[in-house]
Design a protein around this motif. Structure first.
Motif, PDB file in Angstrom:
ATOM      1  N   PHE A  21       1.608  19.785   9.816  1.00  0.00           N
ATOM      2  CA  PHE A  21       1.523  18.317   9.780  1.00  0.00           C
ATOM      3  C   PHE A  21       0.154  17.880   9.270  1.00  0.00           C
ATOM      4  CE2 PHE A  21       4.692  18.733  13.337  1.00  0.00           C
ATOM      5  CZ  PHE A  21       5.742  18.132  12.672  1.00  0.00           C
TER       6      PHE A  21
ATOM      7  N   ASP B  59       8.499   8.393  11.217  1.00  0.00           N
ATOM      8  CA  ASP B  59       8.412   9.626  10.430  1.00  0.00           C
ATOM      9  C   ASP B  59       6.972  10.075  10.223  1.00  0.00           C
ATOM     10  OD1 ASP B  59       8.007   7.295   8.850  1.00  0.00           O
ATOM     11  OD2 ASP B  59       8.297   8.469   7.023  1.00  0.00           O
ATOM     12  N   ARG B  60       6.011   9.242  10.605  1.00  0.00           N
ATOM     13  CA  ARG B  60       4.590   9.627  10.544  1.00  0.00           C
ATOM     14  C   ARG B  60       4.007   9.796  11.955  1.00  0.00           C
ATOM     15  NH1 ARG B  60       2.491  10.055   5.866  1.00  0.00           N
ATOM     16  NH2 ARG B  60       3.665   9.292   4.095  1.00  0.00           N
TER      17      ARG B  60
ATOM     18  N   HIS C 144       0.523   4.107  -3.050  1.00  0.00           N
ATOM     19  CA  HIS C 144      -0.285   5.294  -2.762  1.00  0.00           C
ATOM     20  C   HIS C 144       0.605   6.485  -2.503  1.00  0.00           C
ATOM     21  CE1 HIS C 144      -3.283   2.231  -2.454  1.00  0.00           C
ATOM     22  NE2 HIS C 144      -4.230   3.145  -2.360  1.00  0.00           N
ATOM     23  N   HIS C 145       0.235   7.580  -3.136  1.00  0.00           N
ATOM     24  CA  HIS C 145       1.038   8.776  -2.934  1.00  0.00           C
ATOM     25  C   HIS C 145       0.959   9.216  -1.483  1.00  0.00           C
ATOM     26  CE1 HIS C 145       3.090  12.509  -3.775  1.00  0.00           C
ATOM     27  NE2 HIS C 145       2.330  12.977  -2.802  1.00  0.00           N
ATOM     28  N   LYS C 146       2.094   9.400  -0.895  1.00  0.00           N
ATOM     29  CA  LYS C 146       2.100   9.855   0.494  1.00  0.00           C
ATOM     30  C   LYS C 146       3.022  11.041   0.640  1.00  0.00           C
ATOM     31  CE  LYS C 146      -0.726   6.942   2.029  1.00  0.00           C
ATOM     32  NZ  LYS C 146      -2.056   7.424   2.382  1.00  0.00           N
ATOM     33  N   GLN C 147       2.458  12.136   1.045  1.00  0.00           N
ATOM     34  CA  GLN C 147       3.248  13.306   1.396  1.00  0.00           C
ATOM     35  C   GLN C 147       4.110  12.936   2.600  1.00  0.00           C
ATOM     36  OE1 GLN C 147       3.099  16.271  -0.250  1.00  0.00           O
ATOM     37  NE2 GLN C 147       4.873  16.731   1.017  1.00  0.00           N
ATOM     38  N   GLN C 148       5.379  13.294   2.554  1.00  0.00           N
ATOM     39  CA  GLN C 148       6.224  13.081   3.729  1.00  0.00           C
ATOM     40  C   GLN C 148       5.675  13.916   4.875  1.00  0.00           C
ATOM     41  OE1 GLN C 148      10.134  14.152   2.253  1.00  0.00           O
ATOM     42  NE2 GLN C 148      10.657  11.980   2.172  1.00  0.00           N
ATOM     43  N   VAL C 149       5.811  13.399   6.067  1.00  0.00           N
ATOM     44  CA  VAL C 149       5.231  14.118   7.205  1.00  0.00           C
ATOM     45  C   VAL C 149       6.272  14.905   7.985  1.00  0.00           C
ATOM     46  CG1 VAL C 149       4.065  13.846   9.405  1.00  0.00           C
ATOM     47  CG2 VAL C 149       3.223  12.642   7.413  1.00  0.00           C
TER      48      VAL C 149
ATOM     49  N   TYR D 101      -5.116   2.605   6.621  1.00  0.00           N
ATOM     50  CA  TYR D 101      -3.767   3.178   6.769  1.00  0.00           C
ATOM     51  C   TYR D 101      -3.863   4.551   7.433  1.00  0.00           C
ATOM     52  CZ  TYR D 101       1.111   4.173   5.834  1.00  0.00           C
ATOM     53  OH  TYR D 101       2.452   4.447   5.987  1.00  0.00           O
TER      54      TYR D 101
ATOM     55  N   MET E 259      -5.772  13.449   4.593  1.00  0.00           N
ATOM     56  CA  MET E 259      -5.039  12.511   5.448  1.00  0.00           C
ATOM     57  C   MET E 259      -5.974  11.731   6.362  1.00  0.00           C
ATOM     58  SD  MET E 259      -1.808  14.505   7.044  1.00  0.00           S
ATOM     59  CE  MET E 259      -0.185  14.424   6.291  1.00  0.00           C
TER      60      MET E 259
ATOM     61  N   PHE F 217       5.849  22.121   7.734  1.00  0.00           N
ATOM     62  CA  PHE F 217       5.779  20.739   7.266  1.00  0.00           C
ATOM     63  C   PHE F 217       4.759  20.535   6.142  1.00  0.00           C
ATOM     64  CE2 PHE F 217       7.865  20.540  11.327  1.00  0.00           C
ATOM     65  CZ  PHE F 217       8.922  19.688  11.065  1.00  0.00           C
TER      66      PHE F 217
ATOM     67  N   GLN G 233      -2.924  17.860   7.074  1.00  0.00           N
ATOM     68  CA  GLN G 233      -3.171  18.232   5.674  1.00  0.00           C
ATOM     69  C   GLN G 233      -4.435  17.567   5.154  1.00  0.00           C
ATOM     70  OE1 GLN G 233       0.470  17.295   3.501  1.00  0.00           O
ATOM     71  NE2 GLN G 233       1.699  18.184   5.165  1.00  0.00           N
TER      72      GLN G 233
ATOM     73  N   ARG H 149      -4.305  17.443  -5.895  1.00  0.00           N
ATOM     74  CA  ARG H 149      -4.946  16.270  -5.264  1.00  0.00           C
ATOM     75  C   ARG H 149      -6.069  16.712  -4.318  1.00  0.00           C
ATOM     76  NH1 ARG H 149       0.177  14.742  -4.318  1.00  0.00           N
ATOM     77  NH2 ARG H 149       0.000  15.177  -2.084  1.00  0.00           N
TER      78      ARG H 149
ATOM     79  N   GLU I 232      -9.351   5.812  -0.088  1.00  0.00           N
ATOM     80  CA  GLU I 232      -7.932   6.012  -0.404  1.00  0.00           C
ATOM     81  C   GLU I 232      -7.025   5.332   0.643  1.00  0.00           C
ATOM     82  OE1 GLU I 232      -6.390   7.282  -2.938  1.00  0.00           O
ATOM     83  OE2 GLU I 232      -4.367   7.560  -2.122  1.00  0.00           O
TER      84      GLU I 232
ATOM     85  N   TYR J 251       0.842  -1.201   0.000  1.00  0.00           N
ATOM     86  CA  TYR J 251       0.000   0.000   0.000  1.00  0.00           C
ATOM     87  C   TYR J 251       0.880   1.256   0.000  1.00  0.00           C
ATOM     88  CZ  TYR J 251      -2.975   3.731   1.720  1.00  0.00           C
ATOM     89  OH  TYR J 251      -3.608   4.933   1.847  1.00  0.00           O
ATOM     90  N   GLU J 252       1.904   1.251   0.856  1.00  0.00           N
ATOM     91  CA  GLU J 252       2.785   2.431   0.953  1.00  0.00           C
ATOM     92  C   GLU J 252       3.506   2.698  -0.367  1.00  0.00           C
ATOM     93  OE1 GLU J 252       4.851   1.013   4.430  1.00  0.00           O
ATOM     94  OE2 GLU J 252       3.967   2.569   5.703  1.00  0.00           O
TER      95      GLU J 252
END
Lengths: 201, 477
Positions: free
Chosen positions: B126, B57-58, A194-199, B28, B131, B257, B128, B270, B14, A190-191
């Motif tokens: 952070f 990192d999340r 799927h587009h994931k903005q860095q956090v 997720y 999400m 961020f 957004q 998006r 999504e 999945y990661e």
């Protein structure tokens, strides 16, 4: 988490609506870093005088409440904060099931993860149960999770709904974490896709 | 054309990792916010099972619930005065240890950017649109103001997300809350959400994600939208959401961020696909006429027990069900109020301006606009607690702190403070407070304390008059 066994128990009646988690366990008891012994603080502000002595008229302090595993409440039990200390306190006190017409969303999730069974009944059944509790306050109720039935002392059997996944977890005493961990490769896939903005970069 | 979808459905779809038959969805999680109170046992669980944090990192940590808000003697944040007790000190130290050990970005007690988790997340960018965001705190619904799916979780679930970056979830239903009309003078976002909860009740949103829509919502700033989404949980809702728009993008532009440069343009493209499609179906719809609202205030012991400020405290004859009548009687007994009385003019001992609901710069500006050139009424204690260190600095740069201090209010460091009363800031038994926070539960702001929830304007009006006051009588024409 202990596997959920059938229950035969007296019932503690606290038939009020909207009992929030701040009543179940006030915030000043959330400073702990473990889960142990919170039952002593269960319903603390309703249960004790300011000097710490028990209020004799409060239901949990009555001798017949000792050892009871079923709590009977009104609408929207466990509304408010997300504190899992609420089910920790209830189970530490000895409760294994709460009967109500509805539950706070997060509280219900938290309960299922701690072997505490939230049983939702319709308002008509709730009223009948309430009347029966007035009539036979010390009688035992039976909860059979496998059959999803709650049997009242007058012989009436009430069917209750429960999510089948949560039911299996409760009966086996299994946390959901193992199930989630089993999807590690799907999560990685999945990661990737799927587009994931860095956090925090 | 594919089936029209709601904002919620788009974000949900999504984030589906998998959905096995007979089991909840594996969802997720993009952003996991943690704080000191609901995370320690989750980290203990990881250690016991020898598990790592899947995506440090999340994951972002800040201290808020138990942090003291008294200014330090030496002026430094790190040198704050003593904690309320040793347990709080240890709990905060434990978060620092956990964050360090597991490689998590942390805004600890010494950070110049710490603050309430639901204030820090948005202000640092952070949070957004689109999400999924969770935190071991029910007011995580705040972040839904950006078009995120954001909700509170328990500590077991905190452990699940730390270990797997996923959560098991049943798909909630959707409810559109349409708010139309222009707000009157002195009426604000807080009054909208208090009016909504009074209308649908504290259980009215159970099982639903609320999407706030309509001309009134579109006209609100991000901070006002956060106030509304913040209290979605007080209606029992799983989450509250507002579709992102130009107001959202303007707020996020340049946040540390938030995406930058070409990434920003791609992100906005998006985000622009997120709003609910024309023709999408909600499971339920509620409407609210904003032009008919006046400032709201609660009289009872849950956030649904609210009335227009010029209104009267209800009587049992206003309710048909005996359980509601009993709830009213119990609440009025606790609050020391009489059914049928007006609430205007009721004396107030304490005013609290702060919390994840109303501690942002615009809230402080509103409160200051009422308190400017006025004095706190005799015998009233007023606490103004900014939501973050950043807000505190901004307020000081604008001279708001001076307005508060000159009026006789206490100007504090950032934190949850008297909203949850864990850090030593609390009411004493019997005291009445007008509070801009989110919960008026028995004992919430201190054992025996009695809370009237209201907007920053109404709170400031109580501060300078010493009683429940219609702020419109104090505003310039």
């Amino acid at each position: 988490m202990q596997p959920f066994k059938n229950i035969n128990s007296r019932v503690v009646a606290l038939p009020l609506n909207d009992i929030d988690t701040d009543q179940i366990i006030p915030a000043r008891f959330l400073k702990v870093t473990d889960k142990v012994g919170l039952g002593a603080n269960l319903f603390s502000d309703w249960r004790y005088f300011s000097d710490g002595s028990p209020k004799p008229e409060f239901i949990l302090n009555k001798p017949e409440s000792k050892g009871a595993a079923i709590l009977f409440a009104g609408d929207n039990f466990g509304c408010g904060s997300s504190r899992e200390h609420a089910p920790w306190a209830l189970t530490d006190f000895g409760f294994r099931a709460v009967v109500a017409t509805s539950f706070g969303d997060i509280f219900r999730n938290n309960s299922l993860k701690n072997g505490l069974l939230p049983i939702q009944v319709d308002p008509t059944t709730h009223t009948l149960m309430h009347e029966l509790l007035d009539e036979l306050p010390r009688a035992e109720w039976n909860i059979d999770l496998e059959a999803q039935t709650l049997t009242l002392p007058n012989g009436t059997s009430v069917h209750f709904a429960i999510d089948p996944f949560a039911k299996t977890c409760l009966i086996k005493g299994k946390d959901e974490l193992g199930y989630l961990l089993s999807f590690a490769s799907q999560t990685a896939a999945y990661e990737q896709t799927h587009h994931k903005q860095q956090v925090t970069a | 054309m594919s089936q029209p979808l709601t904002l919620f459905q788009k974000v949900w779809n999504e984030h589906l990792v998998t959905q096995q038959p007979g089991a909840p969805a594996v969802l997720y999680i993009d952003l996991h916010l943690i704080h000191e109170v609901t995370s320690p046992q989750a980290f203990t669980g990881l250690r016991e099972k020898n598990l790592a944090v899947r995506r440090p990192d999340r994951t972002v940590a800040t201290v808020d619930h138990a942090i003291p808000t008294l200014p330090s003697k030496d002026g430094s944040v790190a040198g704050r005065l003593a904690f309320a007790d040793d347990l709080s000190r240890k709990q905060i130290a434990q978060l620092e240890t956990n964050a360090n050990q597991f490689g998590i970005r942390s805004y600890g007690p010494a950070s110049s950017q710490n603050g309430i988790v639901h204030v820090v997340g948005p202000e640092l960018g952070f949070t957004q649109p689109g999400m999924t965001i969770v935190c071991g705190d029910s007011h995580t619904s705040t972040h839904g103001a950006f078009g995120a799916l954001a909700f509170g979780i328990g500590t077991s679930e905190v452990e699940h997300v730390l270990a797997t970056q996923c959560l098991l979830q049943h798909q909630p239903k959707t409810c559109e809350v349409k708010v139309e009309g222009k707000l009157g003078t002195g009426v604000s976002a807080k009054d909208i959400i208090l009016a909504l909860i009074a209308k649908i009740g504290v259980g009215g949103g159970i099982g639903y994600v609320l999407e706030y829509s309509g001309s009134t919502i579109r006209a609100l700033s991000m901070e006002e939208r956060m106030t509304i989404c913040n209290m979605s949980i007080e209606a029992g809702a799983r989450a509250g959401m507002i579709a992102p728009d130009e107001v959202t993008y303007a707020y996020l532009t340049g946040k540390p961020f938030a995406p930058q440069g070409a990434e920003w343009d791609a992100a906005v493209a998006r985000w622009e696909t997120l709003p609910t499609d024309a023709g999408a179906v909600f499971d339920k719809t509620v409407t609210l006429d904003a032009s008919a609202l006046e400032p709201m205030i609660t009289f009872g012991t849950n956030p649904g027990m609210g009335i227009p400020i010029s209104g009267k405290i209800p009587t049992t004859s206003d309710f048909s069900e005996s359980s509601q009548q009993a709830a009213l009687e119990k609440a009025l007994l606790y609050m020391g109020l009489k059914a049928g009385d007006p609430i205007l003019g009721h004396p107030v001992d304490v005013v609290f301006i702060g919390s994840c609901t109303n501690s942002r710069i615009s809230d402080l500006r509103l409160a200051a606009s009422v308190m400017k050139n006025r004095q706190v009424a005799q015998g009233v204690r007023v606490l103004v607690v900014p939501g973050s260190q950043q807000i505190k600095r901004q307020a000081e740069a604008e001279g708001l702190d001076k307005i508060f201090k000159d009026a006789g209010a206490e100007w504090r460091e950032a934190g949850c403070s008297m909203c949850i009363a864990m850090n030593g800031d609390q009411l004493t038994p019997g005291q009445y407070a007008v509070s801009t926070s989110n919960r008026n539960f028995e004992g919430r702001q201190g054992k025996g304390g009695r809370t009237f929830l209201a907007s920053p304007l109404t709170a400031a009006a109580a501060a300078v008059t010493g009683q429940v006051t219609d702020v419109r009588t104090l505003l310039d024409e």
